[in-house]
Design an enzyme around this catalytic site. Structure first.
Site, PDB file in Angstrom:
ATOM      1  N   SER A 541       0.845  -1.186   0.000  1.00  0.00           N
ATOM      2  CA  SER A 541       0.000   0.000   0.000  1.00  0.00           C
ATOM      3  C   SER A 541       0.892   1.253   0.000  1.00  0.00           C
ATOM      4  O   SER A 541       1.691   1.441  -0.906  1.00  0.00           O
ATOM      5  CB  SER A 541      -0.950  -0.038   1.200  1.00  0.00           C
ATOM      6  OG  SER A 541      -1.924   0.968   1.117  1.00  0.00           O
ATOM      7  N   HIS A 656      -7.955  -5.111  -0.624  1.00  0.00           N
ATOM      8  CA  HIS A 656      -6.707  -4.405  -0.359  1.00  0.00           C
ATOM      9  C   HIS A 656      -5.730  -5.257   0.449  1.00  0.00           C
ATOM     10  O   HIS A 656      -4.527  -5.048   0.391  1.00  0.00           O
ATOM     11  CB  HIS A 656      -6.996  -3.098   0.365  1.00  0.00           C
ATOM     12  CG  HIS A 656      -5.802  -2.206   0.469  1.00  0.00           C
ATOM     13  ND1 HIS A 656      -5.060  -1.823  -0.633  1.00  0.00           N
ATOM     14  CD2 HIS A 656      -5.192  -1.643   1.543  1.00  0.00           C
ATOM     15  CE1 HIS A 656      -4.067  -1.038  -0.249  1.00  0.00           C
ATOM     16  NE2 HIS A 656      -4.114  -0.923   1.071  1.00  0.00           N
TER      17      HIS A 656
END
Length: 681
Positions: A541, A656
């Site tokens: 991320s 995610h």
């Protein structure tokens, strides 16, 4: 592609079409190459098996979430890969083999409804605890379907029968009472912010069409999100709304019965909360008020009613220093518990209000080189009880229970999932370019101290996220047991030394994050722990952006890099999915002044054909609707086109987090360790 000339057409823009079959075929072809190269060996198979066994075992702690007399838990194992939502009593939980009451079998539900459901959470109606709002996502995306569930009949309540239901969206739904909720969702054109979150909060009565829900607050399109909620503390019931103007700033209002709003006029970047009549304010920047300046990182407390009437009299409950920061806090019925970090190591305290002011005492001992967290505070129904969870890099998790003023008792202890005999944790500090001393932890076998070893350093460096010691059976199995060294970095951008550790590296100062990580890489070599050829780096991320910068700006420091669910094209990040919500962290690429500093590090714009880069593995998920998979796809395509050594793997589901179940998590972890084992020798 190099430089930042916006007139140059991005030849890989087509890879931003998330579910386009051409893009998926492109991804599948590269997946096959990765599986062939790194996921077919006996070592990979054994590592994956052991990690999956660890994730599926009944021996791991079933960490609960307390709601009054009930302890709720979501559990995955080999027989239930999608998971079980279940609950039990405290008395039953304390047994070696608790009898769990299964509320939802997600595997059975997914089969019955022919949906790829991934658990997204549950909001239980209190105090009755007979209903819950269940969030389910398809494939692990942030966008979720929300459905009302009857905990007594164990059935979802259909819309036709008056049940609450929201179709797939990034929604916010919270209980007021059995017949009323606050809702923020996709109401149609213009109802979402530029970041894709609710712009409008409404009150929705059971049985009424969603279109008839009554608006209680509207924000602007440029806000991040609008929310509304209800505090049901007996005698202190309050309705409130929040307006997040960016990722780090929120305006809070109390909502009166006539619809009037009363601003809780604390700094918008502060952490503001209340319990009964106590208002707590955790400052993230210096605050000058009523002739006094309170420092960033301090925790203040005041009487809420007096504050709303204009008084600015505060008691300072915590003041940071050069080594100590506030990591967290929470209320029991009568006490405020504080968790602080002293050079990234945990200390616990209990503060008690009284007629003569506040008193402070230690709460419990916390071991060094470990992290202790306070769990399951329930001031409404739980009295002064609490739970503590402790683990370190080589110390499996322990769960304890106690009550303020009494002893703590051990409830659960996880077994070790790898051979940690002889593996030790050390803390070092590296000097960054501006002279700042940056801490990091080294985990290695004591017999390897005299010889440089294959080493992997991990980092994040953003959004005030602190990375503290924690047990990782996967890295133990896949790396430490194999003779590797693991490094956890505490670079700026995180919150290890309070909010200023974060704010000092935002926007134009972002370069400090990357300088810190590079300084630690050099320090590892200078100490003889590793060599550049043996040094790997991994991050996801925002940490994936960190990896992209390491690749393009500091390639000589590393022998291999793994870049997970990353941001990489910082010219377009704010246009993709939730990217607009992060401009307070990175800056606005459409602002020439801010693009000037972003352009200097944006990995996608700084790839050079004539550079010598370490081999890189890029991973992402098709169903990641937070960080767009186009970042990783385009970077891989660009690196490929220039002849650099790049591998790419895309999970077609997983969100995610990159994985939708334990099997996928085990594959992703084993892939990383095999990649480093092959390339760092």
């Amino acid at each position: 592609m190099s430089g930042v000339d916006e007139s140059v057409t991005d030849p890989y823009l087509w890879l931003e079409e998330v579910a386009d079959e051409r893009c998926l075929d492109w991804a599948r072809a590269r997946n096959d190459v990765v599986v062939d190269r790194f996921a077919s060996s006996p070592r990979f198979t054994e590592t994956q098996r052991r990690i999956l066994d660890m994730l599926d075992t009944d021996a791991k702690i079933a960490y609960p979430g307390r709601r009054g007399s009930w302890l709720y838990n979501f559990w995955r194992d080999a027989d239930h890969p999608r998971g079980l939502w279940r609950r039990t009593t405290f008395e039953e939980y304390a047994k070696d083999a608790p009898d769990w009451d299964v509320l939802i079998d997600l595997d059975a539900l997914a089969t019955a409804e022919d949906e790829n459901w991934v658990w997204g959470g549950a909001g239980v109606l209190r105090p009755a605890q007979n209903r819950a709002m269940i969030s389910l996502s398809r494939g692990g995306a942030d966008a979720k379907v929300v459905r009302e569930f009857d905990l007594e009949t164990r059935r979802f309540i259909e819309q036709a029968d008056g049940g609450y239901f929201l179709p797939e969206a990034k929604s916010q739904l919270s209980w007021i009472d059995i017949d009323n909720v606050y809702v923020g969702t996709d109401f149609g054109a213009g109802s979402l912010t530029d970041s894709g979150y609710p712009r409008i909060a409404k009150r929705w009565r059971r049985g009424a069409p969603l279109a008839d829900a009554v608006t209680v607050y509207e924000g602007a399109a440029g806000d991040v999100a609008i929310s509304a909620g209800y505090d049901r503390t007996p005698g202190h019931e309050r309705h409130f709304v929040g307006r997040a103007t960016d990722f780090f700033n929120e305006e809070l209002y109390l909502l009166e019965s006539d619809g009037a709003l009363i601003r809780v006029d604390t700094p918008t970047d502060a952490g503001t909360s209340w319990y009964k009549d106590w208002l707590t304010i955790r400052l993230k920047s210096d605050w000058e008020v009523a002739g006094r300046t309170y420092p960033a990182g301090a925790l203040l407390v005041a009487d809420l009613k007096e504050f709303l009437d204009g008084a600015r009299d505060f008691e300072v409950l915590f003041t940071p220093d050069e080594h100590t920061s506030l990591h967290g806090y929470g209320w029991t019925e009568n006490h405020l518990l504080l968790i602080t970090l002293q050079d990234v190591q945990t200390k616990l305290s209990v503060l008690t209000p009284g007629v003569d002011g506040w008193t402070r005492a230690p709460l419990a001992d916390s071991p060094s080189m470990a992290t202790t967290s306070v769990l399951n505070l329930d001031p409404l129904e739980g009295g002064d009880e609490f739970m503590l969870s402790t683990s370190g890099f080589t110390t499996p998790g322990t769960l304890l229970a106690g009550s303020v003023g009494g002893a703590t008792t051990r409830l659960k202890q996880e077994p070790g999932f790898f051979d940690a005999d002889g593996i030790e944790t050390e803390q070092f500090f590296a000097r960054s370019e501006d002279g700042t001393m940056v801490p990091y932890f080294v985990i290695r076998h004591r017999d390897h101290r005299d010889t440089p070893r294959p080493t992997v350093m991990s980092g994040y460096g953003g959004f005030e996220v602190s990375r503290t010691p924690a047990y990782s059976g996967a890295s133990g199995i896949g790396w430490l047991e194999q003779g590797g060294t693991w490094v956890t970095t505490n670079i700026r951008g995180g919150g290890e030394y309070g909010p200023q550790w974060h704010t000092s590296a935002q926007k134009a100062n972002r370069h400090k994050v990357y300088e810190d990580f590079a300084a630690i890489a050099r320090d590892l070599v200078a100490r003889g722990i590793t060599t550049p050829e043996q040094l790997g780096a991994v991050g996801g991320s925002n940490g994936g952006l960190l990896m992209g910068v390491m690749l393009t700006r500091y390639p000589e420091l590393f022998g291999a890099i793994v870049c997970q669910v990353p941001l990489l094209d910082m010219r377009r990040y704010h246009l993709l999915l939730a990217g607009a919500s992060w401009m307070a962290e990175y800056g606005d690429p459409d602002n020439p002044t801010e693009w000037e500093y972003i352009s200097k590090y944006s990995p996608y714009q700084n790839v050079r054909a004539d550079a010598k880069y370490p081999p890189i593995l890029l991973t992402t998920s098709t169903r990641d609707d937070r960080v767009h998979p186009g970042h990783a796809r385009k970077m891989a395509a660009l690196l490929e086109s220039q002849g650099h050594r790049v591998w790419y793997h895309e999970n077609i589901e997983g969100g995610h987090g990159g994985a939708a179940d334990n099997k996928q998590s085990a594959f992703q972890a084993a892939l990383i360790y095999e990649f480093f084992s092959e390339l760092l020798r």
